[in-house]
Design a protein around this motif. Structure first.
Motif, mmCIF file in Angstrom:
data_model
loop_
_atom_site.group_PDB
_atom_site.id
_atom_site.type_symbol
_atom_site.label_atom_id
_atom_site.label_comp_id
_atom_site.label_asym_id
_atom_site.label_seq_id
_atom_site.Cartn_x
_atom_site.Cartn_y
_atom_site.Cartn_z
ATOM 1 N N ALA A 33 -18.418 5.262 82.093
ATOM 2 C CA ALA A 33 -18.328 3.740 81.651
ATOM 3 C C ALA A 33 -18.736 3.885 80.088
ATOM 4 C CB ALA A 33 -19.301 3.153 82.615
ATOM 5 N N ALA A 34 -19.552 4.732 79.553
ATOM 6 C CA ALA A 34 -19.981 4.473 78.323
ATOM 7 C C ALA A 34 -19.229 5.188 77.162
ATOM 8 C CB ALA A 34 -21.488 4.780 78.118
ATOM 9 N N GLY A 35 -18.013 5.565 77.654
ATOM 10 C CA GLY A 35 -17.197 6.457 76.894
ATOM 11 C C GLY A 35 -17.632 8.074 76.861
ATOM 12 N N LEU A 36 -18.326 8.556 77.570
ATOM 13 C CA LEU A 36 -18.687 9.859 77.375
ATOM 14 C C LEU A 36 -18.118 10.788 78.411
ATOM 15 C CD1 LEU A 36 -22.583 9.062 77.267
ATOM 16 C CD2 LEU A 36 -21.022 9.740 75.550
ATOM 17 N N THR A 37 -17.652 12.159 78.063
ATOM 18 C CA THR A 37 -17.162 12.952 79.059
ATOM 19 C C THR A 37 -17.972 13.905 79.980
ATOM 20 O OG1 THR A 37 -15.352 12.836 77.270
ATOM 21 C CG2 THR A 37 -15.250 14.592 79.170
ATOM 22 N N PRO A 38 -18.160 13.660 81.077
ATOM 23 C CA PRO A 38 -19.416 14.581 81.704
ATOM 24 C C PRO A 38 -18.560 15.776 82.308
ATOM 25 C CG PRO A 38 -18.613 12.797 83.242
ATOM 26 C CD PRO A 38 -18.033 12.573 81.835
ATOM 27 N N THR A 39 -19.346 16.749 82.461
ATOM 28 C CA THR A 39 -18.741 18.125 83.282
ATOM 29 C C THR A 39 -19.970 18.589 84.013
ATOM 30 O OG1 THR A 39 -17.190 18.787 81.628
ATOM 31 C CG2 THR A 39 -18.177 20.413 83.241
ATOM 32 N N PRO A 40 -20.108 18.584 85.413
ATOM 33 C CA PRO A 40 -21.243 18.938 86.075
ATOM 34 C C PRO A 40 -21.189 20.433 86.283
ATOM 35 C CG PRO A 40 -19.594 18.160 87.528
ATOM 36 C CD PRO A 40 -18.968 17.897 86.274
ATOM 37 N N VAL A 41 -22.486 21.108 86.207
ATOM 38 C CA VAL A 41 -22.714 22.295 86.321
ATOM 39 C C VAL A 41 -23.738 22.440 87.441
ATOM 40 C CG1 VAL A 41 -23.574 24.629 85.419
ATOM 41 C CG2 VAL A 41 -22.226 22.882 84.131
ATOM 42 N N ILE A 42 -23.136 23.071 88.679
ATOM 43 C CA ILE A 42 -24.339 22.938 89.883
ATOM 44 C C ILE A 42 -24.633 24.308 90.299
ATOM 45 C CG2 ILE A 42 -24.265 22.126 92.296
ATOM 46 C CD1 ILE A 42 -22.178 20.131 91.639
ATOM 47 N N VAL A 43 -25.951 24.194 90.541
ATOM 48 C CA VAL A 43 -26.975 25.560 90.810
ATOM 49 C C VAL A 43 -27.446 25.129 92.135
ATOM 50 C CG1 VAL A 43 -27.119 26.269 88.613
ATOM 51 C CG2 VAL A 43 -28.929 24.996 89.730
ATOM 52 N N ARG A 50 -19.502 14.914 74.664
ATOM 53 C CA ARG A 50 -19.260 15.614 75.826
ATOM 54 C C ARG A 50 -20.699 15.602 76.430
ATOM 55 N NH1 ARG A 50 -15.637 18.722 72.892
ATOM 56 N NH2 ARG A 50 -13.652 18.586 73.381
ATOM 57 N N VAL A 51 -21.074 15.693 77.791
ATOM 58 C CA VAL A 51 -21.960 15.863 78.174
ATOM 59 C C VAL A 51 -22.003 16.897 79.519
ATOM 60 C CG1 VAL A 51 -24.045 14.631 79.631
ATOM 61 C CG2 VAL A 51 -22.695 13.598 77.846
ATOM 62 N N GLY A 52 -22.494 17.895 79.350
ATOM 63 C CA GLY A 52 -22.814 19.070 80.320
ATOM 64 C C GLY A 52 -23.993 18.526 81.289
ATOM 65 N N ILE A 53 -23.681 18.361 82.607
ATOM 66 C CA ILE A 53 -24.859 17.687 83.605
ATOM 67 C C ILE A 53 -25.133 18.910 84.440
ATOM 68 C CG2 ILE A 53 -25.353 16.283 85.393
ATOM 69 C CD1 ILE A 53 -23.020 14.579 84.584
ATOM 70 N N VAL A 54 -26.537 19.600 84.027
ATOM 71 C CA VAL A 54 -26.694 20.851 84.747
ATOM 72 C C VAL A 54 -27.630 20.036 85.841
ATOM 73 C CG1 VAL A 54 -28.269 22.846 84.889
ATOM 74 C CG2 VAL A 54 -26.803 22.129 82.922
ATOM 75 N N THR A 55 -27.163 20.416 87.313
ATOM 76 C CA THR A 55 -27.950 19.880 88.263
ATOM 77 C C THR A 55 -28.075 20.857 89.401
ATOM 78 O OG1 THR A 55 -28.230 17.806 89.936
ATOM 79 C CG2 THR A 55 -26.215 18.860 89.414
ATOM 80 N N ASP A 56 -28.741 20.702 90.438
ATOM 81 C CA ASP A 56 -28.755 21.584 91.775
ATOM 82 C C ASP A 56 -27.973 20.747 92.778
ATOM 83 O OD1 ASP A 56 -30.515 20.075 93.698
ATOM 84 O OD2 ASP A 56 -32.256 21.042 92.431
ATOM 85 N N ARG A 57 -27.586 21.615 93.899
ATOM 86 C CA ARG A 57 -26.882 20.986 94.819
ATOM 87 C C ARG A 57 -27.210 19.850 95.594
ATOM 88 N NH1 ARG A 57 -26.921 22.949 99.938
ATOM 89 N NH2 ARG A 57 -27.962 24.937 99.052
ATOM 90 N N HIS A 58 -28.629 19.876 95.981
ATOM 91 C CA HIS A 58 -29.288 18.835 96.701
ATOM 92 C C HIS A 58 -29.140 17.486 95.778
ATOM 93 C CE1 HIS A 58 -31.676 21.563 99.735
ATOM 94 N NE2 HIS A 58 -30.307 21.489 99.713
ATOM 95 N N VAL A 59 -29.563 17.773 94.586
ATOM 96 C CA VAL A 59 -29.712 16.342 93.607
ATOM 97 C C VAL A 59 -28.481 15.880 93.488
ATOM 98 C CG1 VAL A 59 -30.314 15.677 91.308
ATOM 99 C CG2 VAL A 59 -31.802 17.202 92.556
ATOM 100 N N ALA A 60 -27.473 16.796 93.366
ATOM 101 C CA ALA A 60 -26.060 16.384 93.279
ATOM 102 C C ALA A 60 -25.566 15.470 94.199
ATOM 103 C CB ALA A 60 -25.046 17.589 93.116
ATOM 104 N N GLU A 61 -25.680 15.693 95.522
ATOM 105 C CA GLU A 61 -25.608 14.913 96.729
ATOM 106 C C GLU A 61 -26.022 13.543 96.420
ATOM 107 O OE1 GLU A 61 -26.820 17.347 99.992
ATOM 108 O OE2 GLU A 61 -25.360 18.616 99.596
ATOM 109 N N ARG A 62 -27.066 13.557 95.851
ATOM 110 C CA ARG A 62 -27.767 12.093 95.966
ATOM 111 C C ARG A 62 -27.549 11.290 94.553
ATOM 112 N NH1 ARG A 62 -32.634 15.111 97.212
ATOM 113 N NH2 ARG A 62 -33.123 14.678 99.802
ATOM 114 N N HIS A 63 -27.451 11.958 93.486
ATOM 115 C CA HIS A 63 -27.434 11.185 92.349
ATOM 116 C C HIS A 63 -26.358 11.485 91.095
ATOM 117 C CE1 HIS A 63 -31.367 9.907 93.172
ATOM 118 N NE2 HIS A 63 -31.857 11.239 93.221
#
Length: 379
Positions: free
Chosen positions: A71-81, A48-61
């Motif tokens: 696609a690589a069989g991992l499970t992402p969960t975004p955490v946006i600050v 599992r991959v907890g993706i910590v990012t901010d609102r501006h970066v989230a919009e781009r990437h």
């Protein structure tokens, strides 16, 4: 950690941070966010991959990275600050940790820091504290983060007493510096990161500083010069970190400009008035002017440093910072809170010349006060 041998694309540079069993690779080049899934899966398959990012970066990437992870069989969960230095605080730290726990991020999972230095510091500290230590990957999206904060394992948040006073050393297992991410970076943000690039030349690599004086426009424009500047900076930092991981010795040299700079950042309220790299630029110019005032380096060197920083559009004096700042007593109080202060003794990184920085302990407070008074009065 097991590494699977692989062929890298010709446009990818690999550096290694040599820390024994905790060694890790820094990959630099375009398109790495599209490959984030396969590269993380090599190290932590099925995580599992907890993706910590901010609102501006989230919009781009964020969409690109999430798709690559799935696609690589991992499970992402975004955490946006929220973007900005103010997210490096106890309240947001608690929110991030709670979100990662809610996503069931466990010790064999991964925290992915997708963003600039603020996100990297915050996510890294959350990973260090979560379940007493979870692996994390740095995916820096700013020049400053790619050449400095994503490498070396320093993580942390700010306190009302000062910057980065609460944190931990927690090394990543991989750094993915996607140079293409810098193409959408606002010019002011790129300039801010460039201050940290110049820093590596000023510490111990005078030929690199001279190269930057000649090539800085190519670095800003992108292409091979930008990759070379990032790789040279990362190699410099990786070498220092391998020698002195916990900053007990010469790793402190990486703080050139930061003692002055952090005080100015705090004085500006950690706001958009003064970005971190801008504060470092002023701080480096001040460190060289203070060194010249002390007779340690020539006035010509101090002028040369300020001239280059000014040429690329960075501030070099207190007067260049918009808005009100604390008076000399206030700045002295902020400097006294710096992490490099030891039992009340003021420690600065000063210079005997370009590429000849050193750790100066027991700096005389009276001389520092007189210098700050002169700086505040400079026109």
């Amino acid at each position: 950690m097991s590494h699977v041998a692989e062929e890298l694309r010709a446009d990818i540079t690999r550096l290694n941070v040599g820390l024994g069993e905790r060694a890790y690779d820094i990959l630099i080049g375009p398109g790495l966010f599209h490959e984030a899934g396969e590269r993380i899966a090599r190290l932590r398959p099925g995580a599992r991959v907890g993706i910590v990012t901010d609102r501006h970066v989230a919009e781009r990437h964020l969409a690109t990275v999430e798709a690559a992870l799935r696609a690589a069989g991992l499970t992402p969960t975004p955490v946006i600050v929220e973007p900005g230095e103010k997210s490096k605080c106890f309240r947001v730290f608690e929110e991030v940790v709670d979100a990662l726990l809610a996503a069931r991020i466990e010790r064999r999972d991964v925290v992915l820091a997708l963003g600039g230095g603020v996100v990297g510091d915050l996510a890294g500290f959350a990973a260090a504290a979560l379940r007493r230590g979870v692996d994390f990957v740095q995916a820096p999206t700013s020049l400053l983060a790619q050449v400095d904060s994503s490498v070396g394992g320093k993580t942390g948040i700010n306190s009302r007493h000062g910057k980065n006073l609460v944190g931990a050393f927690h090394q990543p297992i991989l750094v993915l510096a996607d140079s293409a991410a810098l193409d959408t970076l606002p010019l002011r943000e790129f300039r801010s990161g460039y201050a940290e690039v110049a820093k590596y030349g000023l510490i111990d690599n005078a030929p690199f500083f001279a190269w930057l004086e000649r090539k800085w426009q190519e670095v800003f424009a992108g292409g091979p010069a930008r990759i070379e500047a990032i790789a040279t900076s990362c190699a410099s930092k990786a070498a220092v970190v391998a020698r002195d991981e916990k900053e007990t010795g010469d790793r402190a040299l990486l703080n050139l400009g930061h003692t002055f700079g952090h005080a100015l950042e705090a004085g500006a309220g950690f706001s958009q008035r003064l970005l971190h790299g801008e504060a470092v630029a002023v701080g480096m110019a001040q460190a060289f002017r203070f060194s010249a005032r002390q007779g340690l380096c020539s006035p010509e060197d101090a002028l040369r440093v300020a001239a280059h920083l000014k040429t690329v559009g960075l501030p070099t004096r207190i007067r260049d910072i918009p808005g009100d700042l604390p008076d000399t007593d206030g700045l002295m109080d902020l400097i006294a809170q710096d992490k490099k202060v030891s039992r009340g003794a003021l420690t600065f990184i000063l210079a005997r010349g370009i590429g000849r920085s050193f750790i100066a302990r027991d700096v005389d407070p009276a001389e520092l006060r007189a210098f700050l008074e002169a700086e505040r009065g400079a026109i």
